[in-house]
Design an enzyme around this catalytic site. Structure first.
Site, PDB file in Angstrom:
ATOM      1  N   SER A   1     129.754-102.941  -2.869  1.00 38.73           N
ATOM      2  CA  SER A   1     130.956-103.126  -2.076  1.00 38.73           C
ATOM      3  C   SER A   1     132.227-102.815  -2.851  1.00 38.73           C
ATOM      4  O   SER A   1     132.216-102.695  -4.071  1.00 38.73           O
ATOM      5  CB  SER A   1     131.007-104.581  -1.571  1.00 38.73           C
ATOM      6  OG  SER A   1     129.763-104.970  -1.039  1.00 38.73           O
TER       7      SER A   1
ATOM      8  N   HIS B   1     146.445 -99.831  -0.484  1.00 37.55           N
ATOM      9  CA  HIS B   1     147.420 -98.784  -0.789  1.00 37.55           C
ATOM     10  C   HIS B   1     148.670 -99.049   0.046  1.00 37.55           C
ATOM     11  O   HIS B   1     148.589 -99.550   1.170  1.00 37.55           O
ATOM     12  CB  HIS B   1     146.876 -97.392  -0.462  1.00 37.55           C
ATOM     13  CG  HIS B   1     145.571 -97.084  -1.121  1.00 37.55           C
ATOM     14  ND1 HIS B   1     145.473 -96.787  -2.464  1.00 37.55           N
ATOM     15  CD2 HIS B   1     144.310 -97.040  -0.633  1.00 37.55           C
ATOM     16  CE1 HIS B   1     144.206 -96.568  -2.767  1.00 37.55           C
ATOM     17  NE2 HIS B   1     143.483 -96.715  -1.676  1.00 37.55           N
TER      18      HIS B   1
ATOM     19  N   CYS C   1     128.233-105.001   1.988  1.00 36.19           N
ATOM     20  CA  CYS C   1     126.865-104.767   2.425  1.00 36.19           C
ATOM     21  C   CYS C   1     126.088-106.062   2.277  1.00 36.19           C
ATOM     22  O   CYS C   1     126.319-106.832   1.346  1.00 36.19           O
ATOM     23  CB  CYS C   1     126.221-103.651   1.607  1.00 36.19           C
ATOM     24  SG  CYS C   1     124.631-103.101   2.255  1.00 36.19           S
TER      25      CYS C   1
END
Length: 249
Positions: A99, A104, A127
């Site tokens: 993972s 950003h 996951c």
């Protein structure tokens, strides 16, 4: 739910917020940049993501962060479901078990309307048993969000002990089900879900706009009623177009 082996389902949450403000004079524009540098620097964003990682019970493997000039930042955290200790004598540059979490920031400026829009994108890919939806209240409260768009998707499949494929391991109707009523009350909210693809989309726009919160070191009552009305119209138009995802005015 008894599975054969381990859970192979991947859960991806994309969380985007938009912070809109009004900055007309050079002083106000400088104040805006100072505000961005303070509120959205890589150190603060890293702390937010580390808290998020702790909330979903994941282990941090690696943290990478960068501040940009004049504003903006990026942070990437590699995570795993369980603690992973390197074997003695081995050299590892990076180790991604299942993972990651990334953020950003993107500043935009409109010189004619003097509107500054700052976007923060957070992506959480996990996951197995980890589900990032439980962190939405925390993420929304961590930012000054005028518009929010969220996408959640479950991909792949896993198997139960009998070999039957499972394409979903938790009940899911809407992203809104994972957001508190107190927060939802402050926003106009719309869903667009594709249940056959396990794809869920929610977008939100702030209902009440307090003009003072969108001005930098300028008293609201120093402005004439006509100027206040003009600024409010520009702010609302900006928000509606971002919320709608198309040019309207």
């Amino acid at each position: 739910m008894k599975l054969y082996g381990f859970n192979n389902l991947t859960k991806a949450l994309s969380f985007n917020i938009y912070d809109v403000c009004y900055a007309k004079t050079p002083r106000e524009q400088r104040d805006y940049i100072d505000y961005i540098d303070e509120q959205y620097n890589s150190e603060r964003l890293t702390n937010i993501l580390l808290t998020l990682t702790n909330m979903i019970g994941a282990k941090v493997l690696n943290v990478s962060r960068q501040d940009y000039d004049p504003q903006g930042a990026s942070v990437t955290i590699l995570i795993a479901e369980q603690s992973m200790v390197p074997v003695a004598g081995e050299t590892q540059v990076a180790h991604l078990d299942k993972s990651h979490v990334t953020v950003h920031t993107y500043p935009e400026y409109h010189p004619e309307t003097f509107l500054a829009t700052f976007r923060v994108d957070i992506d959480v890919a996990t996951c197995g048993e980890i589900t990032p939806l439980s962190t939405l209240d925390y993420l929304i409260s961590s930012f000054d969000s005028d518009i929010i768009t969220m996408d959640y998707r479950v991909r792949g499949f896993t198997r139960d002990l009998s070999g039957k494929k499972l394409f979903m391991d938790h009940k899911m109707t809407s992203i809104q089900d994972y957001i508190s009523d107190e927060i939802l009350h402050r926003y106009d909210t719309v869903d667009l879900n594709v249940y056959s693809a396990n794809l869920f989309h929610t977008k939100m726009m702030i209902k009440e706009v307090d003009l003072q919160n969108y001005l930098f070191k300028t008293d609201l009552y120093e402005l004439s009623p006509a100027v206040r009305l003009s600024i409010m119209e520009n702010l609302r138009r900006e928000m509606i177009e971002i919320f709608s995802g198309r040019n309207i005015y």
